[in-house]
Design a protein around this motif. Structure first.
Motif, PDB file in Angstrom:
ATOM      1  N   ILE A 139       0.832  -1.199   0.000  1.00  0.00           N
ATOM      2  CA  ILE A 139       0.000   0.000   0.000  1.00  0.00           C
ATOM      3  C   ILE A 139       0.870   1.253   0.000  1.00  0.00           C
ATOM      4  CG2 ILE A 139      -0.197   0.145   2.519  1.00  0.00           C
ATOM      5  CD1 ILE A 139      -3.147   1.006   2.055  1.00  0.00           C
ATOM      6  N   THR A 140       0.373   2.286  -0.647  1.00  0.00           N
ATOM      7  CA  THR A 140       1.046   3.583  -0.692  1.00  0.00           C
ATOM      8  C   THR A 140       0.035   4.685  -0.377  1.00  0.00           C
ATOM      9  OG1 THR A 140       0.608   3.888  -3.057  1.00  0.00           O
ATOM     10  CG2 THR A 140       2.655   2.735  -2.451  1.00  0.00           C
ATOM     11  N   GLU A 141       0.528   5.912  -0.269  1.00  0.00           N
ATOM     12  CA  GLU A 141      -0.367   7.037   0.002  1.00  0.00           C
ATOM     13  C   GLU A 141      -1.389   7.214  -1.115  1.00  0.00           C
ATOM     14  OE1 GLU A 141       1.907  10.527   0.672  1.00  0.00           O
ATOM     15  OE2 GLU A 141       2.959   9.737   2.426  1.00  0.00           O
ATOM     16  N   VAL A 142      -0.946   7.042  -2.347  1.00  0.00           N
ATOM     17  CA  VAL A 142      -1.852   7.200  -3.490  1.00  0.00           C
ATOM     18  C   VAL A 142      -2.947   6.142  -3.463  1.00  0.00           C
ATOM     19  CG1 VAL A 142      -2.007   7.189  -6.002  1.00  0.00           C
ATOM     20  CG2 VAL A 142      -0.042   8.267  -4.879  1.00  0.00           C
ATOM     21  N   VAL A 143      -2.573   4.916  -3.119  1.00  0.00           N
ATOM     22  CA  VAL A 143      -3.550   3.828  -3.065  1.00  0.00           C
ATOM     23  C   VAL A 143      -4.555   4.065  -1.941  1.00  0.00           C
ATOM     24  CG1 VAL A 143      -3.853   1.366  -2.614  1.00  0.00           C
ATOM     25  CG2 VAL A 143      -2.014   2.143  -4.123  1.00  0.00           C
ATOM     26  N   PHE A 144      -4.078   4.471  -0.774  1.00  0.00           N
ATOM     27  CA  PHE A 144      -4.998   4.717   0.346  1.00  0.00           C
ATOM     28  C   PHE A 144      -5.918   5.893   0.042  1.00  0.00           C
ATOM     29  CE2 PHE A 144      -6.045   6.306   4.669  1.00  0.00           C
ATOM     30  CZ  PHE A 144      -6.667   5.164   5.141  1.00  0.00           C
ATOM     31  N   LEU A 145      -5.399   6.899  -0.648  1.00  0.00           N
ATOM     32  CA  LEU A 145      -6.235   8.029  -1.049  1.00  0.00           C
ATOM     33  C   LEU A 145      -7.341   7.567  -1.991  1.00  0.00           C
ATOM     34  CD1 LEU A 145      -6.725  11.115  -1.034  1.00  0.00           C
ATOM     35  CD2 LEU A 145      -5.177  11.257  -2.991  1.00  0.00           C
ATOM     36  N   SER A 146      -7.018   6.677  -2.915  1.00  0.00           N
ATOM     37  CA  SER A 146      -8.037   6.157  -3.836  1.00  0.00           C
ATOM     38  C   SER A 146      -9.069   5.316  -3.088  1.00  0.00           C
ATOM     39  CB  SER A 146      -7.367   5.327  -4.928  1.00  0.00           C
ATOM     40  OG  SER A 146      -6.837   4.119  -4.406  1.00  0.00           O
ATOM     41  N   PHE A 147      -8.627   4.599  -2.045  1.00  0.00           N
ATOM     42  CA  PHE A 147      -9.572   3.836  -1.230  1.00  0.00           C
ATOM     43  C   PHE A 147     -10.578   4.761  -0.561  1.00  0.00           C
ATOM     44  CE2 PHE A 147     -10.402   2.741   3.255  1.00  0.00           C
ATOM     45  CZ  PHE A 147     -11.264   1.682   3.071  1.00  0.00           C
ATOM     46  N   LEU A 148     -10.104   5.852   0.017  1.00  0.00           N
ATOM     47  CA  LEU A 148     -11.013   6.805   0.669  1.00  0.00           C
ATOM     48  C   LEU A 148     -11.945   7.446  -0.352  1.00  0.00           C
ATOM     49  CD1 LEU A 148      -8.506   8.575   3.102  1.00  0.00           C
ATOM     50  CD2 LEU A 148     -10.271   6.930   3.723  1.00  0.00           C
ATOM     51  N   ARG A 149     -11.418   7.846  -1.477  1.00  0.00           N
ATOM     52  CA  ARG A 149     -12.194   8.591  -2.470  1.00  0.00           C
ATOM     53  C   ARG A 149     -13.196   7.704  -3.211  1.00  0.00           C
ATOM     54  NH1 ARG A 149      -8.198   9.992  -5.512  1.00  0.00           N
ATOM     55  NH2 ARG A 149      -8.483   8.206  -6.919  1.00  0.00           N
ATOM     56  N   VAL A 162     -17.847  10.664  10.882  1.00  0.00           N
ATOM     57  CA  VAL A 162     -17.519   9.278  11.210  1.00  0.00           C
ATOM     58  C   VAL A 162     -16.047   9.239  11.592  1.00  0.00           C
ATOM     59  CG1 VAL A 162     -19.255   8.379   9.622  1.00  0.00           C
ATOM     60  CG2 VAL A 162     -16.896   8.660   8.843  1.00  0.00           C
ATOM     61  N   VAL A 163     -15.668   8.219  12.344  1.00  0.00           N
ATOM     62  CA  VAL A 163     -14.268   8.071  12.730  1.00  0.00           C
ATOM     63  C   VAL A 163     -13.714   6.806  12.094  1.00  0.00           C
ATOM     64  CG1 VAL A 163     -14.896   6.889  14.884  1.00  0.00           C
ATOM     65  CG2 VAL A 163     -12.630   7.928  14.642  1.00  0.00           C
ATOM     66  N   LEU A 164     -12.539   6.922  11.523  1.00  0.00           N
ATOM     67  CA  LEU A 164     -11.856   5.793  10.889  1.00  0.00           C
ATOM     68  C   LEU A 164     -10.529   5.578  11.612  1.00  0.00           C
ATOM     69  CD1 LEU A 164     -11.528   3.672   8.642  1.00  0.00           C
ATOM     70  CD2 LEU A 164     -10.541   5.486   7.201  1.00  0.00           C
ATOM     71  N   PHE A 165     -10.417   4.436  12.305  1.00  0.00           N
ATOM     72  CA  PHE A 165      -9.189   4.104  13.019  1.00  0.00           C
ATOM     73  C   PHE A 165      -8.233   3.377  12.073  1.00  0.00           C
ATOM     74  CE2 PHE A 165     -12.245   4.442  16.520  1.00  0.00           C
ATOM     75  CZ  PHE A 165     -11.541   5.272  17.398  1.00  0.00           C
ATOM     76  N   VAL A 166      -7.005   3.854  11.999  1.00  0.00           N
ATOM     77  CA  VAL A 166      -5.956   3.233  11.180  1.00  0.00           C
ATOM     78  C   VAL A 166      -4.676   3.175  11.998  1.00  0.00           C
ATOM     79  CG1 VAL A 166      -6.937   3.990   8.980  1.00  0.00           C
ATOM     80  CG2 VAL A 166      -5.306   5.462  10.182  1.00  0.00           C
ATOM     81  N   ASP A 167      -3.738   2.348  11.554  1.00  0.00           N
ATOM     82  CA  ASP A 167      -2.450   2.308  12.241  1.00  0.00           C
ATOM     83  C   ASP A 167      -1.566   3.448  11.750  1.00  0.00           C
ATOM     84  OD1 ASP A 167      -1.296   1.506   9.790  1.00  0.00           O
ATOM     85  OD2 ASP A 167      -1.651  -0.605  10.243  1.00  0.00           O
ATOM     86  N   GLY A 168      -0.370   3.527  12.295  1.00  0.00           N
ATOM     87  CA  GLY A 168       0.494   4.670  12.014  1.00  0.00           C
ATOM     88  C   GLY A 168       1.364   4.525  10.779  1.00  0.00           C
ATOM     89  N   HIS A 169       1.001   3.645   9.849  1.00  0.00           N
ATOM     90  CA  HIS A 169       1.799   3.485   8.630  1.00  0.00           C
ATOM     91  C   HIS A 169       1.831   4.793   7.844  1.00  0.00           C
ATOM     92  CE1 HIS A 169       3.054   1.846   4.692  1.00  0.00           C
ATOM     93  NE2 HIS A 169       3.644   0.917   5.427  1.00  0.00           N
ATOM     94  N   SER A 170       2.968   5.081   7.252  1.00  0.00           N
ATOM     95  CA  SER A 170       3.143   6.359   6.560  1.00  0.00           C
ATOM     96  C   SER A 170       2.179   6.531   5.394  1.00  0.00           C
ATOM     97  CB  SER A 170       4.590   6.474   6.057  1.00  0.00           C
ATOM     98  OG  SER A 170       4.914   5.407   5.180  1.00  0.00           O
ATOM     99  N   SER A 171       1.686   5.442   4.825  1.00  0.00           N
ATOM    100  CA  SER A 171       0.766   5.548   3.697  1.00  0.00           C
ATOM    101  C   SER A 171      -0.605   6.076   4.098  1.00  0.00           C
ATOM    102  CB  SER A 171       0.606   4.176   3.031  1.00  0.00           C
ATOM    103  OG  SER A 171       0.033   3.244   3.941  1.00  0.00           O
ATOM    104  N   HIS A 172      -0.889   6.124   5.388  1.00  0.00           N
ATOM    105  CA  HIS A 172      -2.201   6.568   5.850  1.00  0.00           C
ATOM    106  C   HIS A 172      -2.261   8.058   6.154  1.00  0.00           C
ATOM    107  CE1 HIS A 172      -2.675   2.181   7.425  1.00  0.00           C
ATOM    108  NE2 HIS A 172      -2.935   2.267   6.141  1.00  0.00           N
TER     109      HIS A 172
END
Length: 323
Positions: A139-149, A162-172
């Motif tokens: 996963i990358t920042e671009v991929v996570f952004l596409s997931f949200l969008r 709403v609240v979305l809990f994620v871990d501290g990975h840099s891609s998030h």
């Protein structure tokens, strides 16, 4: 050793799971402080947010090897070499999953290790999933952004925030991700560093179950077709594992285990403490959604009942806030 275990039937010898030192030294005070700060921050934005399980989400990713570890097989006594046919390729596909505390699953995002779009339909047999690609399948920042969008935000209801809990990975975390969340009423909240194995709901139940189902699906595919799973057949094989594990009770079970972690680390709370107190009524055995009579998340005087919880025995779960 056999006599020792016979005298102490409550303990047994098991293979330990690898745990990094930074995870092993997580303290009660550090985790308790995170819970306190999280609730205080969310209450300042919307006091009703934590009483609405349909507005509490967790997203996490995990890799699936197309050649999982083989299980035991039957062989002739004395055989020096016992083989199990596999694809021989050490490739993996990353799946980004997301569920709510109400038990709702969003379509998964599958990240394939490609630099260009493949010539075949990578989602054949699992059309409701979404496709993405990166050179290494991570996963990358671009991929996570596409997931949200493209997946998360369009699937949300009208209730915001709403609240979305994620871990501290840099891609998030990136400026574009934060901007998109702010514009759409999504609170992106990071879990305590090095403590996701304790408080990440999807890690508590779902991913463990789907990894077992994935290994079984691969075994059945090899038995029925005589071939190994490839990138072409990955999605349809994963679909079988997804259908057997993406159940509301598994999603809820992960959040229940997160509450158990709160209880273990905040057990010294008093009635005058701002910490979150968690307690069970009539819990003679471990609670699962299948034997819940009433499943209520209660902060102050609010109650929300999970509609799919089955009624059996007289178990209940209450989460109360004391001041």
């Amino acid at each position: 050793m056999r006599a020792f275990f016979k005298r102490h039937p409550e303990i047994r010898e098991r293979i330990g799971q690898p745990l990094g030192r930074e995870r092993a030294i997580v303290t009660k005070d550090a985790l308790g402080e995170w819970f306190q700060q999280m609730k205080h921050y969310l209450d300042t934005i919307d006091p009703t947010l934590l009483t609405s399980p349909d507005r509490i989400f967790n997203a996490d990713e995990s890799g699936f090897n197309i050649c999982p570890k083989t299980k035991k097989i039957i062989s002739m006594t004395g055989a020096k070499h016992v083989y199990s046919v596999t694809s021989g390729k050490r490739q993996q596909v990353t799946m980004l999953a997301c569920s709510s505390a109400m038990g709702q699953y969003l379509p998964p995002l599958l990240i394939f290790p490609y630099t260009r779009d493949p010539r075949f339909n990578a989602l054949e047999g699992f059309e409701e999933a979404f496709f993405q690609k990166t050179p290494n399948g991570w996963i990358t920042e671009v991929v996570f952004l596409s997931f949200l969008r493209d997946i998360f935000i369009p699937k949300l209801g009208e209730k915001r925030p709403v609240v979305l809990f994620v871990d501290g990975h840099s891609s998030h975390h990136s400026l574009a991700i934060c901007t998109l969340c702010n514009e759409n009423g999504v609170i992106l909240y990071c879990l305590k560093a090095h403590a996701s194995h304790l408080i990440q709901p999807l890690d508590q139940a779902f991913f463990g179950a789907i990894k077992l189902a994935w290994s079984e699906a691969v075994r059945k595919f090899q038995y029925q077709t005589g071939e190994s799973v490839t990138m072409c057949t990955f999605a349809r094989t994963l679909k079988k594992a997804w259908d057997t594990t993406a159940r509301p009770e598994l999603a809820y079970k992960g959040f229940v285990k997160q509450a158990e972690a709160k209880l273990q680390f905040l057990q010294r709370c008093s009635s005058h403490s701002p910490y979150l107190s968690i307690f069970w009524h009539h819990c003679s055995s471990r609670m699962y959604p299948n034997n819940l009579n009433l499943c209520s998340f209660c902060f102050t005087s609010s109650q929300i009942q999970v509609p799919w919880a089955r009624t059996k025995n007289s178990h209940s779960l209450s989460i109360l806030q004391h001041f």
